[in-house]
Each structure stands twice: as C-alpha cells, then as structure tokens.
Design a protein around this motif. Structure first.
Motif, PDB file in Angstrom:
ATOM      1  N   ARG A 152       0.826  -1.219   0.000  1.00 38.92           N
ATOM      2  CA  ARG A 152       0.000   0.000   0.000  1.00 38.92           C
ATOM      3  C   ARG A 152       0.858   1.266   0.000  1.00 38.92           C
ATOM      4  O   ARG A 152       0.564   2.224  -0.710  1.00 38.92           O
ATOM      5  CB  ARG A 152      -0.932   0.003   1.203  1.00 38.92           C
ATOM      6  N   MET A 153       1.917   1.281   0.804  1.00 35.05           N
ATOM      7  CA  MET A 153       2.765   2.473   0.841  1.00 35.05           C
ATOM      8  C   MET A 153       3.503   2.668  -0.487  1.00 35.05           C
ATOM      9  O   MET A 153       3.622   3.790  -0.971  1.00 35.05           O
ATOM     10  CB  MET A 153       3.766   2.370   1.998  1.00 35.05           C
ATOM     11  N   ILE A 154       3.976   1.582  -1.061  1.00 34.35           N
ATOM     12  CA  ILE A 154       4.670   1.703  -2.339  1.00 34.35           C
ATOM     13  C   ILE A 154       3.713   2.201  -3.420  1.00 34.35           C
ATOM     14  O   ILE A 154       4.051   3.103  -4.195  1.00 34.35           O
ATOM     15  CB  ILE A 154       5.325   0.358  -2.733  1.00 34.35           C
ATOM     16  N   SER A 155       2.502   1.654  -3.449  1.00 35.58           N
ATOM     17  CA  SER A 155       1.556   2.108  -4.472  1.00 35.58           C
ATOM     18  C   SER A 155       1.138   3.556  -4.243  1.00 35.58           C
ATOM     19  O   SER A 155       0.952   4.309  -5.196  1.00 35.58           O
ATOM     20  CB  SER A 155       0.333   1.194  -4.504  1.00 35.58           C
ATOM     21  N   THR A 156       1.018   3.965  -3.008  1.00 38.14           N
ATOM     22  CA  THR A 156       0.622   5.341  -2.717  1.00 38.14           C
ATOM     23  C   THR A 156       1.726   6.330  -3.074  1.00 38.14           C
ATOM     24  O   THR A 156       1.479   7.355  -3.717  1.00 38.14           O
ATOM     25  CB  THR A 156       0.256   5.482  -1.226  1.00 38.14           C
TER      26      THR A 156
ATOM     27  N   SER B 271       2.923   6.087  -7.085  1.00 40.70           N
ATOM     28  CA  SER B 271       1.974   6.553  -8.101  1.00 40.70           C
ATOM     29  C   SER B 271       2.220   8.030  -8.405  1.00 40.70           C
ATOM     30  O   SER B 271       2.260   8.435  -9.568  1.00 40.70           O
ATOM     31  CB  SER B 271       0.535   6.316  -7.635  1.00 40.70           C
ATOM     32  N   GLY B 272       2.404   8.836  -7.376  1.00 36.03           N
ATOM     33  CA  GLY B 272       2.680  10.255  -7.585  1.00 36.03           C
ATOM     34  C   GLY B 272       4.054  10.500  -8.189  1.00 36.03           C
ATOM     35  O   GLY B 272       4.224  11.364  -9.053  1.00 36.03           O
ATOM     36  N   LEU B 273       5.039   9.733  -7.758  1.00 34.78           N
ATOM     37  CA  LEU B 273       6.389   9.907  -8.302  1.00 34.78           C
ATOM     38  C   LEU B 273       6.458   9.520  -9.776  1.00 34.78           C
ATOM     39  O   LEU B 273       7.148  10.170 -10.560  1.00 34.78           O
ATOM     40  CB  LEU B 273       7.388   9.088  -7.489  1.00 34.78           C
TER      41      LEU B 273
ATOM     42  N   ILE C 158       4.115  19.154  -6.844  1.00 36.45           N
ATOM     43  CA  ILE C 158       3.463  19.018  -5.533  1.00 36.45           C
ATOM     44  C   ILE C 158       2.005  18.622  -5.715  1.00 36.45           C
ATOM     45  O   ILE C 158       1.498  17.717  -5.040  1.00 36.45           O
ATOM     46  CB  ILE C 158       3.569  20.341  -4.727  1.00 36.45           C
ATOM     47  N   ALA C 159       1.309  19.294  -6.644  1.00 32.24           N
ATOM     48  CA  ALA C 159      -0.096  18.960  -6.899  1.00 32.24           C
ATOM     49  C   ALA C 159      -0.235  17.524  -7.402  1.00 32.24           C
ATOM     50  O   ALA C 159      -1.161  16.809  -7.009  1.00 32.24           O
ATOM     51  CB  ALA C 159      -0.686  19.944  -7.907  1.00 32.24           C
ATOM     52  N   THR C 160       0.679  17.110  -8.253  1.00 31.45           N
ATOM     53  CA  THR C 160       0.654  15.741  -8.768  1.00 31.45           C
ATOM     54  C   THR C 160       0.846  14.733  -7.648  1.00 31.45           C
ATOM     55  O   THR C 160       0.133  13.735  -7.568  1.00 31.45           O
ATOM     56  CB  THR C 160       1.751  15.548  -9.829  1.00 31.45           C
TER      57      THR C 160
END
Length: 126
Positions: free
Chosen positions: A81-85, A88-90, A109-111
């Motif tokens: 869960r932490m990796i996907s969270t 995904s933004g990175l 930052i918004a992304t």
C-alpha cells in the motif's frame, strides 16, 4: 531449519529493517527541515532552533509512520500500500517532468498530492 540459523536470519532481518527505518526517519526530518520549513517560512531555521525543530520533525515523521503501520493488517499489505501510494505520484511526476517543458515544482506538488489521494481512495474502496 535449525533454530540457530533461524535466529540468525531473524536478527539479520530485524537489523536491516531498523537500518532502513533509521534512514527513512533521517530523510523525513531532512525533508521537513530543509525543504518544507524553508518553503513555508522563506528561510532556514536559525542555528539555535535546528535541534528543537529536528526533534519535532522526527516525532511527526515517526508518528505518521506508526499511524500508517497500525492501520495495516500485516507487513506485506503495508509495504504494497505504501509503495503504491508513494510511487503513483512519483511516476506521474517523472513522466510529466520528462515530457512537458512547462511542468514546474507547483505542478509536481499537486501531482504528488492528487496521485497519493487517488491511490488512498482506491485502497479504501473494496
């Protein structure tokens, strides 16, 4: 597996986990002090306040990590869960930063916020 070898592997695993946790905590404190504090105030903290702010940032970083860990049922679920969270933004930031010349830090930052929020919404929805 013999108990001695099992104990050795368990100690090695715990040592690696604690080392990674220490590095993550240091990175979190460094980011809070050197980036977010400067972004919010426009200046670096004074020399007499650095230790106090670092300790506060450490408590915040470890507290958030503890809250996330307590919300999970097991270690594998927590890690996925932490990796996907986070990733995904990175990933979106990396792609937009590479192919869109006008992509700036405000967009990054918004992304990160939007992609992480979307990931958390998807995780929360069974």
């Amino acid at each position: 597996m013999p108990p001695g070898l099992g104990l050795l592997l368990l100690v090695a695993g715990l040592s690696a986990t604690m080392s990674s946790a220490s590095s993550d905590a240091i990175a979190g404190v460094s980011t809070l002090i050197r980036d977010l504090y400067v972004l919010a105030t426009g200046r670096t903290p004074s020399a007499r306040n650095v230790v106090r702010f670092s300790r506060i940032a450490l408590v915040v970083t470890i507290g958030l990590a503890l809250l996330f860990a307590l919300a999970s049922d097991n270690v594998i679920t927590y890690i996925t869960r932490m990796i996907s969270t986070i990733l995904s933004g990175l990933f979106v930031s990396a792609i937009l930063g590479r192919f869109w010349p006008r992509y700036n830090w405000q967009g990054a930052i918004a992304t990160l916020i939007c992609a992480s929020a979307t990931s958390l919404i998807i995780i929360a929805n069974s």
